[in-house]
Design a protein around this motif. Structure first.
Motif, PDB file in Angstrom:
ATOM      1  N   UNK A  14       0.786  -1.112  -0.005  1.00  0.00           N
ATOM      2  CA  UNK A  14       0.016   0.138  -0.053  1.00  0.00           C
ATOM      3  C   UNK A  14       0.774   1.437  -0.061  1.00  0.00           C
ATOM      4  N   UNK A  15       1.865   1.272   0.779  1.00  0.00           N
ATOM      5  CA  UNK A  15       2.686   2.548   0.837  1.00  0.00           C
ATOM      6  C   UNK A  15       3.345   2.650  -0.645  1.00  0.00           C
ATOM      7  N   UNK A  16       3.707   1.625  -1.283  1.00  0.00           N
ATOM      8  CA  UNK A  16       4.429   1.811  -2.599  1.00  0.00           C
ATOM      9  C   UNK A  16       3.417   2.469  -3.616  1.00  0.00           C
ATOM     10  N   UNK A  17       2.201   1.782  -3.488  1.00  0.00           N
ATOM     11  CA  UNK A  17       1.015   2.266  -4.332  1.00  0.00           C
ATOM     12  C   UNK A  17       0.823   3.645  -4.212  1.00  0.00           C
ATOM     13  N   UNK A  18       0.672   4.122  -2.801  1.00  0.00           N
ATOM     14  CA  UNK A  18       0.446   5.661  -2.468  1.00  0.00           C
ATOM     15  C   UNK A  18       1.428   6.448  -2.975  1.00  0.00           C
ATOM     16  N   UNK A  19       2.795   6.124  -2.745  1.00  0.00           N
ATOM     17  CA  UNK A  19       3.748   6.970  -3.030  1.00  0.00           C
ATOM     18  C   UNK A  19       4.222   6.953  -4.191  1.00  0.00           C
ATOM     19  N   UNK A  20       4.199   6.050  -5.097  1.00  0.00           N
ATOM     20  CA  UNK A  20       4.659   5.894  -6.581  1.00  0.00           C
ATOM     21  C   UNK A  20       3.520   6.243  -7.645  1.00  0.00           C
ATOM     22  N   UNK A  21       2.531   5.967  -7.271  1.00  0.00           N
ATOM     23  CA  UNK A  21       1.259   6.192  -8.373  1.00  0.00           C
ATOM     24  C   UNK A  21       1.641   5.027  -9.215  1.00  0.00           C
ATOM     25  N   UNK A  22       2.353   3.874  -8.899  1.00  0.00           N
ATOM     26  CA  UNK A  22       2.563   2.890  -9.975  1.00  0.00           C
ATOM     27  C   UNK A  22       1.071   2.221 -10.257  1.00  0.00           C
ATOM     28  N   UNK A  23       0.500   1.845 -11.344  1.00  0.00           N
ATOM     29  CA  UNK A  23      -0.522   0.896 -11.325  1.00  0.00           C
ATOM     30  C   UNK A  23      -0.528  -0.385 -10.678  1.00  0.00           C
ATOM     31  N   UNK A  24      -1.687  -0.599 -10.218  1.00  0.00           N
ATOM     32  CA  UNK A  24      -1.498  -1.803  -9.163  1.00  0.00           C
ATOM     33  C   UNK A  24      -1.263  -3.092  -9.865  1.00  0.00           C
ATOM     34  N   UNK A  25      -1.530  -3.305 -11.128  1.00  0.00           N
ATOM     35  CA  UNK A  25      -1.219  -4.602 -11.755  1.00  0.00           C
ATOM     36  C   UNK A  25       0.064  -4.576 -12.089  1.00  0.00           C
TER      37      UNK A  25
ATOM     38  N   UNK B 204       5.927 -10.120  -8.086  1.00  0.00           N
ATOM     39  CA  UNK B 204       5.703 -11.642  -8.525  1.00  0.00           C
ATOM     40  C   UNK B 204       6.934 -12.036  -9.348  1.00  0.00           C
ATOM     41  N   UNK B 205       7.638 -11.218 -10.191  1.00  0.00           N
ATOM     42  CA  UNK B 205       8.843 -11.437 -10.984  1.00  0.00           C
ATOM     43  C   UNK B 205       9.933 -11.650  -9.851  1.00  0.00           C
ATOM     44  N   UNK B 206       9.893 -10.762  -8.847  1.00  0.00           N
ATOM     45  CA  UNK B 206      11.050 -10.651  -8.094  1.00  0.00           C
ATOM     46  C   UNK B 206      11.147 -11.633  -7.275  1.00  0.00           C
ATOM     47  N   UNK B 207      10.110 -12.188  -6.626  1.00  0.00           N
ATOM     48  CA  UNK B 207       9.968 -13.401  -5.718  1.00  0.00           C
ATOM     49  C   UNK B 207      10.661 -14.850  -6.593  1.00  0.00           C
ATOM     50  N   UNK B 208      10.497 -14.858  -7.824  1.00  0.00           N
ATOM     51  CA  UNK B 208      10.958 -15.756  -8.585  1.00  0.00           C
ATOM     52  C   UNK B 208      12.438 -15.805  -8.802  1.00  0.00           C
ATOM     53  N   UNK B 209      12.789 -14.493  -9.153  1.00  0.00           N
ATOM     54  CA  UNK B 209      14.276 -14.424  -9.511  1.00  0.00           C
ATOM     55  C   UNK B 209      15.192 -14.359  -8.250  1.00  0.00           C
TER      56      UNK B 209
ATOM     57  N   UNK C 117       5.199 -13.362   1.381  1.00  0.00           N
ATOM     58  CA  UNK C 117       5.000 -12.005   0.906  1.00  0.00           C
ATOM     59  C   UNK C 117       4.231 -12.010  -0.430  1.00  0.00           C
ATOM     60  N   UNK C 118       4.037 -13.518  -0.681  1.00  0.00           N
ATOM     61  CA  UNK C 118       3.110 -13.688  -2.105  1.00  0.00           C
ATOM     62  C   UNK C 118       1.670 -13.511  -1.927  1.00  0.00           C
ATOM     63  N   UNK C 119       1.204 -13.247  -0.713  1.00  0.00           N
ATOM     64  CA  UNK C 119      -0.159 -13.201  -0.366  1.00  0.00           C
ATOM     65  C   UNK C 119      -0.774 -12.164  -0.895  1.00  0.00           C
ATOM     66  N   UNK C 120      -0.116 -10.832  -1.157  1.00  0.00           N
ATOM     67  CA  UNK C 120      -0.949  -9.725  -2.005  1.00  0.00           C
ATOM     68  C   UNK C 120      -0.885 -10.031  -3.352  1.00  0.00           C
ATOM     69  N   UNK C 121      -0.164 -10.603  -4.075  1.00  0.00           N
ATOM     70  CA  UNK C 121      -0.223 -10.947  -5.208  1.00  0.00           C
ATOM     71  C   UNK C 121      -1.361 -12.177  -5.587  1.00  0.00           C
ATOM     72  N   UNK C 122      -1.506 -13.154  -4.789  1.00  0.00           N
ATOM     73  CA  UNK C 122      -2.534 -14.148  -4.825  1.00  0.00           C
ATOM     74  C   UNK C 122      -3.852 -13.384  -4.728  1.00  0.00           C
ATOM     75  N   UNK C 123      -4.015 -12.579  -3.648  1.00  0.00           N
ATOM     76  CA  UNK C 123      -5.370 -11.728  -3.399  1.00  0.00           C
ATOM     77  C   UNK C 123      -5.595 -10.914  -4.527  1.00  0.00           C
TER      78      UNK C 123
ATOM     79  N   UNK D 234      -4.723 -11.377  -7.848  1.00  0.00           N
ATOM     80  CA  UNK D 234      -4.991 -12.435  -8.955  1.00  0.00           C
ATOM     81  C   UNK D 234      -6.577 -13.171  -9.023  1.00  0.00           C
ATOM     82  N   UNK D 235      -6.504 -13.390  -7.482  1.00  0.00           N
ATOM     83  CA  UNK D 235      -8.092 -14.200  -7.307  1.00  0.00           C
ATOM     84  C   UNK D 235      -9.133 -13.281  -7.042  1.00  0.00           C
ATOM     85  N   UNK D 236      -9.140 -11.991  -6.370  1.00  0.00           N
ATOM     86  CA  UNK D 236     -10.041 -11.107  -6.036  1.00  0.00           C
ATOM     87  C   UNK D 236     -10.098  -9.795  -6.823  1.00  0.00           C
TER      88      UNK D 236
END
Length: 387
Positions: free
Chosen positions: A214-225, A232-237, A354-360, A362-364
Motif C-alpha cells: 500500500x505504501x508503494x502504491x500511494x507513494x509512486x502512483x504505479x498501477x497496481x497490476x 511476482x517476478x522479483x520473488x521468482x528471481x 510475501x506472495x499473499x498480496x499477489x494471490x489476493x 489475482x484471485x479477487x
C-alpha cells in the motif's frame, strides 16, 4: 459500487466509517496534501510555502548552471577544457531531470521530493565528472565530453568506473555498488521507474519483494497490476541464481569457451560457460535457468506454482521422463533444473508469506468476465408508443 470489494466493505460497516480518519488517509494527506483528497472543505491553503522550497532551490541551481553553460557556447562544437567537459555532464543530468519531471507531471506524481531528487542528481553528477576526469585520456576531449554526458544520465556508471579504477590502483577489494539482483532485470521496469523506486528506498529485487504494497502504491502512483507483476517476478528471481552481470560473464555464457593457458590446455579449476550451479563468481547458471522457464511461459513465481502445483511434486510423484517439463528443465544444454531443485523451489514459494498480496490480487482484484447463460436473459417487447 462496481468494485469486487464493495459488498465486503459494506458488510463490515464501511459506510459508517467513511468519514472517520484512518492511517492510509493520513499517509495520503501527508504525501499529497489535504487539498487533493479534501478539495473545497477549507482545510487550509492548498500549497504550503515550505513545500515550495525545493522547487525554488532547484530552479536557482539550474539557472546558475545554464548561465555558466550559455556564457560561452563554443564548447558544443569544440570542447577543450575541464569546464567544457563539466558542462556536458550538466547537459546529461538536465536531459534526465527534464524528462523525469515531465513524466511525473503527466502521472500526477510531481511533488517537492521530485525537485529535491533532481537537485541531488545534479550535484552528484558534477562531482562524479570532476573525479572521473582525472582518469580519462587527456588527449581526447570529445570522448571525455560524451562520457560526461552519459554519466549525467546514468550516474551509477560513473561511480562503477571510479570504483573499478580504485580497486585496480589500490589492489584491494572495493565494495561493489551493483546489487546481485538489480531492478533493471525485471520486465517492464524502465530506468524512469527504477529512479522513482530508488526515491522510496527500493534499490533491488529483495527490497521490492518485501516492501509494503500500500505504501508503494500511494507513494509512486504505479498501477497496481503492474506493481503486482513486478513483485511476482522479483520473488521468482530471488529464488533462482542471479544473471550474468559483467561482460565477461555474458561472454562465457554465450560462447561456451573455457579459460586456457599458454599451452592450449584448460586452466586448473576451469569451469564451463554456464555451470549447473554457482561454482564461481564469474560463472552463473541464471541465464540458462530463466531461459528454460521462459520457454515454458513461466516468468513469475505464481506462474511456476500454477504449472507445478506443490501437491503434484511430492516425493511420490515423479515427472514423466518424456514430458515437456523433463525435456526443457533437465535435458537442454546439458542440464538445468532437476526434479529435486524444482520441488524445493516450489515448496519454498508455496509457503512464501510475501506472495499473499499477489494471490489476493489475482484471485479477487481482477476477475474474468463470465457471460450470463441464455436462459437467464429476459427479453421484453413493448408496442410502439408505450413508454
Amino acid at each position: 459500487m462496481n468494485s469486487e470489494f464493495y459488498a465486503e466493505w459494506l458488510g463490515d460497516g464501511g459506510a459508517l466509517l467513511a468519514q472517520q480518519p484512518n492511517i492510509y488517509q493520513q499517509k495520503f494527506d501527508a504525501y499529497y496534501g489535504k487539498s487533493v483528497s479534501r478539495s473545497g472543505q477549507g482545510d487550509g491553503p492548498p500549497v504550503k510555502i515550505g513545500a515550495l522550497f525545493p522547487v525554488f532551490l532547484t530552479t536557482a541551481a539550474l539557472a546558475v548552471c545554464w548561465a555558466a553553460v550559455l556564457w560561452s557556447p563554443r564548447f558544443t562544437s569544440d570542447p577543450a577544457s575541464f569546464w567544457d567537459v563539466l558542462k556536458f555532464g550538466f547537459l546529461g543530468a538536465y536531459s534526465f531531470i527534464l524528462q523525469m519531471l515531465v513524466r511525473r507531471f503527466f502521472q500526477s506524481d510531481l511533488r517537492p521530493a521530485a525537485y529535491a531528487n533532481a537537485l541531488l542528481r545534479l550535484i552528484v553528477v558534477l562531482i562524479l565528472v570532476s573525479a572521473l576526469y582525472q582518469i580519462l585520456p587527456q588527449g581526447n576531449p570529445r570522448g571525455a565530453a560524451v562520457i560526461a554526458f552519459v554519466i549525467g544520465f546514468f550516474p551509477l556508471a560513473g561511480m562503477q568506473a571510479i570504483q573499478r579504477f580504485a580497486a585496480t590502483a589500490l589492489r584491494v577489494a572495493v565494495p561493489s555498488l551493483s546489487p546481485p539482483y538489480p531492478l533493471n532485470q525485471i520486465d517492464g521496469l524502465s530506468v524512469w521507474y527504477e529512479a522513482r523506486l530508488l526515491e522510496e528506498g527500493i534499490e533491488d529485487m529483495q527490497s521490492l519483494a518485501t516492501a509494503n504494497f500500500v505504501d508503494v502504491i500511494l507513494h509512486t502512483r504505479v498501477p497496481v497490476g503492474r506493481l503486482v507483476d513486478w513483485v511476482d517476478q522479483a520473488h521468482l528471481y530471488l529464488h533462482l541464481d542471479r544473471l550474468e552481470g559483467t561482460w565477461r560473464e555474458r561472454k562465457h555464457a554465450k560462447t561456451g569457451t573455457k579459460p586456457q593457458n599458454s599451452n592450449g590446455q584448460p586452466q586448473p579449476g576451469a569451469f564451463p560457460s554456464i555451470a549447473q550451479g554457482s561454482v564461481t563468481e564469474s560463472s552463473r547458471a541464471g541465464s540458462k535457468t530463466r531461459t528454460a522457464l521462459r520457454q515454458l511461459g513461466i516468468r513469475r513465481a505464481t506462474d511456476l506454482l500454477k504449472a507445478f502445483p506443490p501437491d503434484c511434486l511430492d516425493p511420490g510423484h515423479e515427472l514423466a521422463p518424456r514430458s515437456t517439463w523433463q525435456k526443457y528443465l533437465t535435458d537442454i544444454a546439458g542440464g538445468g533444473l532437476d526434479q529435486a531443485q524444482l520441488r524445493t523451489i516450489v515448496r519454498v514459494l508455496d509457503n512464501e508469506p510475501s506472495l499473499a498480496p499477489v494471490w489476493n490480487w489475482q484471485e479477487r482484484g481482477v476477475r474474468r468476465y463470465v457471460q450470463p447463460a441464455p436462459d437467464l436473459l429476459v427479453v421484453t417487447t413493448q408496442p410502439a408508443g408505450i413508454g
